[in-house]
Design a protein around this motif. Structure first.
Motif, PDB file in Angstrom:
ATOM      1  N   LYS A  84       0.833  -1.203   0.000  1.00 12.49           N
ATOM      2  CA  LYS A  84       0.000   0.000   0.000  1.00 12.49           C
ATOM      3  C   LYS A  84       0.868   1.252   0.000  1.00 12.49           C
ATOM      4  O   LYS A  84       0.711   2.133  -0.844  1.00 12.49           O
ATOM      5  CB  LYS A  84      -0.923   0.011   1.229  1.00 12.49           C
ATOM      6  CG  LYS A  84      -1.924  -1.113   1.281  1.00 12.49           C
ATOM      7  CD  LYS A  84      -2.791  -1.059   2.527  1.00 12.49           C
ATOM      8  CE  LYS A  84      -2.014  -1.278   3.813  1.00 12.49           C
ATOM      9  NZ  LYS A  84      -1.382  -2.592   3.914  1.00 12.49           N
ATOM     10  N   SER A  85       1.784   1.292   0.961  1.00 12.92           N
ATOM     11  CA  SER A  85       2.634   2.477   1.058  1.00 12.92           C
ATOM     12  C   SER A  85       3.492   2.619  -0.183  1.00 12.92           C
ATOM     13  O   SER A  85       3.760   3.733  -0.644  1.00 12.92           O
ATOM     14  CB  SER A  85       3.522   2.387   2.294  1.00 12.92           C
ATOM     15  OG  SER A  85       2.740   2.181   3.439  1.00 12.92           O
ATOM     16  N   SER A  86       3.897   1.505  -0.737  1.00  9.63           N
ATOM     17  CA  SER A  86       4.725   1.563  -1.937  1.00  9.63           C
ATOM     18  C   SER A  86       3.943   2.121  -3.113  1.00  9.63           C
ATOM     19  O   SER A  86       4.490   2.889  -3.920  1.00  9.63           O
ATOM     20  CB  SER A  86       5.257   0.174  -2.278  1.00  9.63           C
ATOM     21  OG  SER A  86       6.035  -0.319  -1.214  1.00  9.63           O
ATOM     22  N   PRO A 128       6.905  -0.545   7.939  1.00  5.73           N
ATOM     23  CA  PRO A 128       5.448  -0.729   8.040  1.00  5.73           C
ATOM     24  C   PRO A 128       4.807   0.568   8.496  1.00  5.73           C
ATOM     25  O   PRO A 128       5.400   1.340   9.247  1.00  5.73           O
ATOM     26  CB  PRO A 128       5.300  -1.813   9.100  1.00  5.73           C
ATOM     27  CG  PRO A 128       6.591  -1.867   9.813  1.00  5.73           C
ATOM     28  CD  PRO A 128       7.644  -1.377   8.867  1.00  5.73           C
ATOM     29  N   THR A 129       3.649   0.780   8.031  1.00  4.59           N
ATOM     30  CA  THR A 129       2.935   1.987   8.413  1.00  4.59           C
ATOM     31  C   THR A 129       2.387   1.811   9.822  1.00  4.59           C
ATOM     32  O   THR A 129       1.780   0.790  10.127  1.00  4.59           O
ATOM     33  CB  THR A 129       1.784   2.235   7.429  1.00  4.59           C
ATOM     34  OG1 THR A 129       2.302   2.150   6.109  1.00  4.59           O
ATOM     35  CG2 THR A 129       1.152   3.582   7.653  1.00  4.59           C
ATOM     36  N   ILE A 130       2.625   2.795  10.645  1.00  3.39           N
ATOM     37  CA  ILE A 130       2.107   2.734  12.005  1.00  3.39           C
ATOM     38  C   ILE A 130       0.875   3.629  12.044  1.00  3.39           C
ATOM     39  O   ILE A 130       0.982   4.819  11.801  1.00  3.39           O
ATOM     40  CB  ILE A 130       3.158   3.249  13.006  1.00  3.39           C
ATOM     41  CG1 ILE A 130       4.438   2.431  12.907  1.00  3.39           C
ATOM     42  CG2 ILE A 130       2.597   3.223  14.420  1.00  3.39           C
ATOM     43  CD1 ILE A 130       4.265   0.959  13.134  1.00  3.39           C
ATOM     44  N   TRP A 156      -4.953   8.570   2.556  1.00  2.76           N
ATOM     45  CA  TRP A 156      -4.721   7.962   3.871  1.00  2.76           C
ATOM     46  C   TRP A 156      -4.236   6.543   3.655  1.00  2.76           C
ATOM     47  O   TRP A 156      -4.989   5.684   3.228  1.00  2.76           O
ATOM     48  CB  TRP A 156      -6.012   7.967   4.695  1.00  2.76           C
ATOM     49  CG  TRP A 156      -6.354   9.329   5.178  1.00  2.76           C
ATOM     50  CD1 TRP A 156      -7.283  10.181   4.663  1.00  2.76           C
ATOM     51  CD2 TRP A 156      -5.738   9.994   6.273  1.00  2.76           C
ATOM     52  NE1 TRP A 156      -7.277  11.349   5.365  1.00  2.76           N
ATOM     53  CE2 TRP A 156      -6.350  11.272   6.362  1.00  2.76           C
ATOM     54  CE3 TRP A 156      -4.732   9.669   7.173  1.00  2.76           C
ATOM     55  CZ2 TRP A 156      -5.985  12.200   7.327  1.00  2.76           C
ATOM     56  CZ3 TRP A 156      -4.376  10.592   8.136  1.00  2.76           C
ATOM     57  CH2 TRP A 156      -4.993  11.846   8.209  1.00  2.76           C
ATOM     58  N   ASP A 157      -2.984   6.355   3.978  1.00  2.00           N
ATOM     59  CA  ASP A 157      -2.381   5.035   3.826  1.00  2.00           C
ATOM     60  C   ASP A 157      -2.400   4.374   5.207  1.00  2.00           C
ATOM     61  O   ASP A 157      -1.807   4.882   6.147  1.00  2.00           O
ATOM     62  CB  ASP A 157      -0.952   5.224   3.304  1.00  2.00           C
ATOM     63  CG  ASP A 157      -0.155   3.940   3.313  1.00  2.00           C
ATOM     64  OD1 ASP A 157      -0.769   2.856   3.284  1.00  2.00           O
ATOM     65  OD2 ASP A 157       1.088   4.023   3.356  1.00  2.00           O
ATOM     66  N   THR A 158      -3.101   3.287   5.327  1.00  2.00           N
ATOM     67  CA  THR A 158      -3.283   2.702   6.664  1.00  2.00           C
ATOM     68  C   THR A 158      -2.343   1.532   6.907  1.00  2.00           C
ATOM     69  O   THR A 158      -1.723   1.013   5.987  1.00  2.00           O
ATOM     70  CB  THR A 158      -4.722   2.190   6.841  1.00  2.00           C
ATOM     71  OG1 THR A 158      -4.951   1.135   5.909  1.00  2.00           O
ATOM     72  CG2 THR A 158      -5.727   3.294   6.611  1.00  2.00           C
ATOM     73  N   ALA A 159      -2.285   1.138   8.157  1.00  2.00           N
ATOM     74  CA  ALA A 159      -1.474  -0.013   8.542  1.00  2.00           C
ATOM     75  C   ALA A 159      -2.242  -1.288   8.221  1.00  2.00           C
ATOM     76  O   ALA A 159      -3.450  -1.346   8.388  1.00  2.00           O
ATOM     77  CB  ALA A 159      -1.151   0.042  10.026  1.00  2.00           C
TER      78      ALA A 159
HETATM   79 MG   LIG Z   1       2.323   0.784   4.720  1.00  2.00          MG
END
Ligand SMILES: [Mg+2]
Ligand SMILES: Nc1nc2c(ncn2[C@@H]2O[C@H](COP(=O)(O)OP(=O)(O)OP(=O)(O)O)[C@@H](O)[C@H]2O)c(=O)[nH]1
Lengths: 232, 1134
Positions: free
Chosen positions: A26-28, A44-46, A67-70
């Motif tokens: 996701k974050s990528s 990892p997204t916190i 909004w990029d979630t964990a």
């Molecule tokens: Mg992430």
């Protein structure tokens, strides 16, 4: 449509939330979309990360508030905080991990019941570069039996599901950038004009005036014009 | 039990309700013990046993500062405490009322409110004390000189205390009445004696402390230094020069030399100052370990880390999968985590922790926190520090529901609202969600948000002063950026203001100032000043208070979310149940688990208390405080989502009457109000209810049927049920509303090896289960001999009872007929003996063809009931065409069905007689245990459908007996009136007669007699048919004794016919009861004789007496009723 050619395009913001199992990318995807960059070891997204990016469509500019979630299961209870008022959602799975599609389906169900009505949802199978039919060449196709094909979720399966649920569907690679912009553009196109009224951006005021024309455009979310739209 | 509840009451009175530490209820009233543990950062094994006012004197050589008094050193007045293995002193621990004595003091507020060891003093493990001498002093009655093992790890050779080592010696002067002092000294003596054995552990622990190496004389520094983290290999983050690391190290070396190191360290004001300026790299890990108290955890069990890794080596878990995903993603910019060494350490620490605390397992953010710890400390140190974090410093942050994280976000929001109302209003107005920004701050302890060097400075203070530091820093960040934040109108702008602030933390806070001193102040220093000066009002207790205030709403949110998600993910079976039913099942399932854990805990605590009070005289009321007290509440992260057999019994007893025990081992309350939807809240208000092993609910039965159900539902054979299992199990019984499905299910339940056959034992078990399930009466839609009808015809309320009772009595008859028929139609296990038709077993729900092929089938062929049958009353008897119509239509057309059935049964006895004669001969052999036999599913179905009441039982009664949504509570009213139980059944005949004669519907002893007998039958696991028979006959005799003799009539057949033909009138009721009574007796006989061919002539006429009144309703009532009566007569006539 023609009259807007010279004038600055009306701009409106769209709140978009990314959901999906941990480490599906996701974050990528966001990093690729926002900075056209890729990191092998993305932390990892916190909780969640917030980024913005503009997407220029022929008639308007969409400013995505992303909004990029964990992804870890236990963070799921935080998710409502993030998808609150979201107009669009990217539900991501890793097409080398079947469980991540199961999780994605859960998210779709959750969104359909709990998120704002009319939310535009795109189902995205990421890490296409790890499959043999990869990275921008064939796009979609027969899951080839070639070496190094890590694909575990067939395009067919996900596509059928997406159609049943009325989702946009893409297979992407954040690593190569394949199809990433297309996802966001398609979402931008699919957002109903009416739901843009609440846009916060400075250009938001003009957004409501072209409802009719936009409607037309809506019908062809994958309109070739739209593809070149995103400036990133 | 009495003791227990009074204990709880007393405990509640004694606890101070205004203090709160954590979330769970004992924390609402934190015990002295937990405050004590928090203040001195001690493990939960430690309790404050004795305490006394004292003055600590540190001799001048040790002193580093303060009001120098060369003669007497430094003095601190405070409180001295002794626990099982620690001697603690704190100046801020003026925790007891001045007048309080050790035994009566009940309030331990602790100035730090459990915030941490912020005062001056020490926390000395008793095993670190080498010698205690009593001094003679004029001012004080008691003065103790304490010599420690300070430096024990330093010199291996010098046990004699070589010259270059100076002993650490402090004096403590006790103040208080002589008795108190003496008692304290006695306690100390005892503790010291017990601690001698721990010196070895102490040595092991301190050998891993860098301070030991640091203080070693230069010439002895030959050995390698202890592991002070990855930083030793990969450099510590930040520029050591800029950090002034060497200077800091020198200061610390001096302080430690004077005041003791690691376990023997004395806290003086300099200590706190040194921490505020930032710890030096190589001591950082050790000081974190010490100030957080995790060093004491390590002392308790120095090898736990290594042992855990060994014990679980090679095993896999979900947590490990999750950990693997993140190993490469933890502080990836730090070189140590680009190496296998660093990754390996991280993997081991996280994995080991996930094993010792499976409830937490692994949570993203732990990887980042542990990675940070590992830069400064060894693996074992990081492992214990992680425990201290998860258990005490940030409880609930990393739990599976992350309730701690969410709660602290709410707390933080209210603090912002309180301290910065303008900013708060702005946030609300612009719809910026603060927690979205601040949650990562708390969850990763700022490690992810600020540059590492600054995050570590925050951690330095955090470990000493506790979680309030996180709030203070967060508030300071907002305060400092307040102006800019007020300009930000959306999340994006808000976040970018803070992002750019964090990257400039090392810049000057006042770049334009004239004053060079001010110019030199960095933004980070400013942040610390604002955090700890401006927000000094944020204390541990203010946070605790806010946590309590917000706890319920946070947990409710989580629980709603969890429930929604869980229900949605229950799989396809769950679609067979309604949303309400699923919701109710979810509540019941977790409600039972929660209650049980609560009860276990209280019972355990009580046990511990008893054990303790026998050992010591200190009434330390809530000493067994346990953080896990609210375990099981979903919102806190269900510590279990598995239901064992006992919990399953309790679960069933909350919704099915038959699952309630008849002979409770523990006294049962008169009413057992079921926990309403909000169990969690209500539970705590009735602690006494929780002290019974079954709580406030009834004691569940323990019957083989329950066990079978449990095993059947436990598809993974794990001896525990998940919610999913329960839902799937119930869906099969209740979901389809399909009689065939239910019959099949019941059969499968008793088909142990799944071969489609149930043997003699199994047949008996099935009948036993039927008796068990029906012993409190049948529910659902039954034959319409019920109140409305009888009321209208009889105009006598008492007739309700009659008809109700008869159903149950009839059912008894049905069951005995069931046994007999099963044996009769059973297939011998010798293949050559098997009738062709029943050789194959069919499991499909619609197997009418099989049925037809079987000569037995005719017996039930006529059993089906719908309007077609009624119209086709003249259709050939035993017409098999309708054999297997498993439609629920019979539910709403009972009288019609009855009519057709009766017609059928009355018309085909000849056929039947012929066939069953042959069978009954075989049945005789069937009763012989040496003759193995079995029934197949089709046979079973046939036998069930042959009996109207059994059919109704499977169609309606059994599924309806699970009151999923409404529970037993709401039905209890109706169940006692409209549903009969065996107790009323027992007195049924008697009462019916009595009522008919105008007598009062009393409770004759006979009622209890029959009921008792049946209970016995059910509970003692009857195995042999004869046993049933014998007992039933006894019951019958009992009944007869209670019956009015005049009502007896031996001419059963005629009498029954009369009944049916001439329905109505009170007399009928009496007869009915009588007939019923007889049927029981006769069925007994029938069973008893077994081989009595004539008696078993008619095989399908069960459950007849109730029919009479129905018969009267239909047009053909007279005839059919008569037929039915006849059947009974024939069937049961001995
Ligand atoms: Mg992430
Ligand atoms: N080969 C390949 N790897 C990818 C791709 N996208 C992401 N990754 C890798 O997958 C890992 C996880 O990526 P993230 O973007 O952090 O995943 P995430 O979904 O944000 O994970 P969480 O924040 O934990 O929920 C990283 O190591 C990425 O380098 C991709 O398209 N191809």
């Amino acid at each position: 449509m023609a009259d807007s050619a010279g004038a600055p395009r009306p701009s409106s913001s769209v709140k978009l939330v990314l959901l999906g199992e941990a480490a599906v990318g996701k974050s990528s995807l966001v990093l690729r979309f926002v900075n056209n960059d890729f990191q092998e070891n993305k932390e990892p997204t916190i909780g969640a990360a917030f980024l913005t990016q503009k997407c220029n469509l022929p008639q308007r500019t969409i400013k995505f508030e992303i909004w990029d979630t964990a992804g870890q299961e236990r963070f799921a209870s935080l998710a409502p905080m993030y998808y609150r008022n979201a107009q669009a959602a990217l539900v991501v799975y890793d097409l080398t991990k079947p469980t991540s599609l199961v999780k994605a389906k859960h998210w779709v169900a959750e969104l359909q019941r709990q998120a704002s009505p009319g939310i535009v949802i795109a189902l995205v199978g990421n890490k296409l570069d790890l499959t043999s039919d990869n990275a921008g060449t064939t796009g979609e196709g027969e899951p080839g039996g070639g070496d190094g094909d890590a694909r575990k979720v067939s395009t067919e399966e996900a596509k059928i599901y997406a159609e049943e649920e009325g989702l946009l569907f893409f297979e992407t690679s954040a690593k190569t950038g394949y199809n990433v912009t297309e996802v966001f553009t398609a979402i931008a196109n699919a957002i109903p004009e009416t739901s843009l009224k609440s846009a916060r951006g400075p250009g938001a005021a003009g957004a409501t005036s072209r409802t009719e024309e936009q409607r037309v455009n809506l019908n062809g979310p994958r309109d070739p014009n739209a593809k070149e739209g995103c400036a990133c | 039990m009495l003791n227990l509840s009074s204990f709880v009451q007393k405990a509640q009175q004694l606890l101070d309700p205004t203090q709160g530490l954590n979330l769970s209820d004992p924390d609402r009233n934190p015990s002295k013990a937990s405050l004590f543990q928090s203040q001195f950062r001690l493990p939960s094994s430690q309790h404050p046993l004795y305490e006394i006012t004292a003055e600590l004197t540190i001799p001048p050589a040790n002193a580093t500062q303060g009001d120098k008094d060369h003669d007497r050193g430094f003095r601190y007045a405070g409180k001295l405490h002794i626990s099982e293995s620690y001697l603690c002193f704190s100046t801020t621990g003026s925790s007891f009322l001045q007048s309080a004595s050790t035994t009566t003091s009940s309030i331990f507020t602790g100035q730090t409110h459990g915030g941490g060891p912020s005062g001056n003093g020490f926390t000395l493990p008793l095993c670190a004390i080498r010698r205690v001498e009593r001094l003679h002093s004029q001012n004080f009655q008691f003065a103790l000189a304490i010599t420690t093992w300070n430096g024990i790890g330093q010199d291996d050779k010098a046990k004699d205390g070589s010259k270059d080592r100076k002993e650490q010696r402090i004096t403590l002067q006790l103040a208080g009445p002589r008795v108190t002092c003496e008692r304290f000294c006695d306690g100390l003596k005892k503790g010291l004696r017990a601690a001698v054995g721990n010196v070895g552990k102490l040595k092991k622990v301190i050998s891993e402390c860098y301070s030991e190496y640091l203080l070693r004389p230069e010439d002895k520094k030959n050995a390698a230094p202890p592991d002070a983290g990855l930083g030793m290999m990969f450099r510590y983050p930040g520029d050591p020069k800029k950090l002034r690391d060497r200077a800091k190290m020198r200061l610390w070396a001096e302080y430690l030399r004077d005041n003791g190191r690691n376990m023997t360290l004395l806290r003086q004001p300099t200590f706190h100052k040194l921490i505020r300026v930032g710890l030096p790299n190589r001591l950082r890990g050790e000081m974190w370990e010490l100030t957080s108290g995790s060093m004491y955890l390590r002392l308790e069990n120095p090898t736990l880390y290594a042992d855990t890794l060994t014990k679980f080596s090679g095993q896999e878990s979900l947590a490990i999968d999750e950990i693997e995903k993140d190993l490469n993603r933890s502080l990836p910019e730090y070189p140590g985590f680009q190496s296998e060494e660093g990754i390996g350490r991280l993997r081991r620490v996280l994995t080991a922790y996930s094993w010792v605390n499976p409830d937490v397992g692994y949570c993203q953010a732990m990887n980042i926190v542990v990675a940070a710890l590992l830069i400064y400390m060894s693996e074992a140190q990081a492992f214990f520090l992680l425990s201290a974090l998860c258990d005490r410093l940030v409880p609930g942050y990393y739990s599976t529901t992350m309730y701690g994280t969410l709660l602290d976000q709410k707390v933080f929001e209210s603090l912002v609202e309180r301290t910065m109302p303008i900013l708060w209003e702005h946030l609300v107005r612009s719809d910026v969600q603060l927690s979205v920004v601040s949650l990562p701050w708390f969850l990763s302890l700022y490690i992810n948000s600020m540059p590492l060097v600054f995050a570590f400075r925050v951690l330095d203070v955090f470990f000493v002063e506790g979680p309030k530091v996180l709030f203070q820093v967060g508030l300071a960040i907002l305060r400092i950026n307040g102006e800019e934040l007020l300009d930000a109108t959306d999340d994006g702008a808000f976040i970018s203001v803070l992002k750019s602030y964090f990257v400039r933390l090392d810049e000057s806070a006042h770049p334009k100032s004239e004053n060079p001193k001010l110019r030199a102040v960095t933004r980070f220093q400013e942040l610390m000043v604002v955090a700890f000066k401006e927000f000094s009002g944020i204390t541990h207790s203010s946070i605790t208070e806010l946590r309590l205030k917000n706890k319920d709403s946070v947990l409710n949110n989580i629980e709603n979310f969890a429930k929604r998600t869980a229900i949605r993910n229950l799989g396809p079976d769950s679609k067979l149940l309604s949303t309400e039913e699923l919701g109710a099942l979810y509540d019941r399932f977790y409600g039972v688990l929660y209650e049980r854990q609560q009860r276990d805990l209280i019972i355990k605590q009580e046990r511990a208390r008893r054990a303790k009070s026998s050992r010591s005289r200190i009434p330390d009321m809530a000493s067994s405080h346990d953080q896990a007290v609210e375990k099981g509440r979903v919102g806190l992260g269900p510590s279990t989502s598995l239901m064992d057999y006992d919990a399953f019994r309790e679960f069933l007893a909350s919704m099915s009457k038959w699952a309630i025990s008849d002979s409770p081992a523990t006294p049962r309350r008169e009413t057992f109000p079921e926990a309403d939807r909000g169990f969690y809240g209500s539970l705590n208000k009735r602690p006494d209810a929780m002290l019974s092993p079954w709580g406030a609910g009834p004691e569940p039965a323990d019957h083989e049927f329950l066990r079978r159900l449990f095993v059947k539902w436990d598809v993974s054979s794990s001896a525990a049920l998940t919610l999913q299992n329960v839902v799937s199990g119930l869906a099969r019984i209740k979901g389809k509303r399909d009689i065939m499905g239910t019959i099949n299910y019941f059969f499968e339940l008793h088909d142990d090896d799944g071969d489609g056959k149930v043997d003699r034992e199994g047949i008996l078990r099935m009948s036993e289960a039927l008796l068990f399930l029906s012993r409190r009466g049948l529910e659902g839609t039954l034959s319409p001999t019920n109140s409305t009808l009888t009321l209208s015809t009889m105009g006598d309320g008492s007739q309700n009872d009659v008809s109700g009772q008869t159903i149950n009595e009839r059912f008894l008859g049905s069951v005995s007929a069931f046994i007999r028929r099963c044996f009769e139609y059973a297939d011998p296990d010798h293949p050559n003996n098997q009738p062709a038709a029943t050789q194959k077993t069919t499991t499909g729900a619609d197997t009418s063809d099989d049925q037809l092929a079987s000569p037995d089938a005719f017996a039930i062929g006529d059993d089906d009931d719908d309007e077609d049958d009624l119209l086709a009353m003249d259709s050939p008897p035993g017409s098999p065409k309708a054999a297997k119509k498993a439609e629920p239509s019979s539910q709403h057309a009972p009288s019609i069905g009855r009519t057709s059935l009766s017609t059928a049964t009355s018309t085909d006895p000849k056929d039947r007689r012929r066939v069953s004669k042959a069978h009954s001969e075989r049945a005789n052999i069937a009763l012989d245990p040496s003759n193995p036999l079995h029934i197949t599913l089709p046979t079973f179905r046939m036998v069930v459908l042959a009996d109207e009441l059994l059919e109704q039982f499977f169609e309606s009664s059994f599924p309806a007996s699970f009151h999923i949504t409404e529970g037993l509570n709401s039905t209890s009213a109706t169940s006692s009136s409209s549903l009969t139980t065996f107790s009323s059944l027992g007195l049924g005949a008697g009462r019916a007669v009595g009522a008919a004669l105008g007598g009062a519907p009393g409770a004759p002893a006979g009622g209890r007699g029959l009921r008792g007998v049946l209970d016995n039958i059910v509970t003692d696991g009857m195995r042999v048919a004869q046993e049933v028979v014998r007992r039933m006959e006894e019951a019958q005799k009992e009944l007869e004794r209670n019956a009015v003799p005049g009502q007896r009539n031996d001419e059963d057949e005629e009498e029954d016919e009369d009944d049916a033909v001439a329905p109505g009138a009170g007399k009928n009721a009496a007869y009915l009861g009588d007939a019923e009574r007889r049927s029981v007796r006769n069925s007994d006989r029938d069973l008893l004789s077994g081989a009595d061919a004539e008696a078993s002539d008619v095989t399908a006429g069960a459950s007849v007496p109730g029919r009479a009144s129905v018969g009267s309703e239909g047009s053909s009532g007279g005839i059919s009723g008569g037929g039915a009566g006849k059947v009974v007569g024939v069937e049961f006539e001995g």
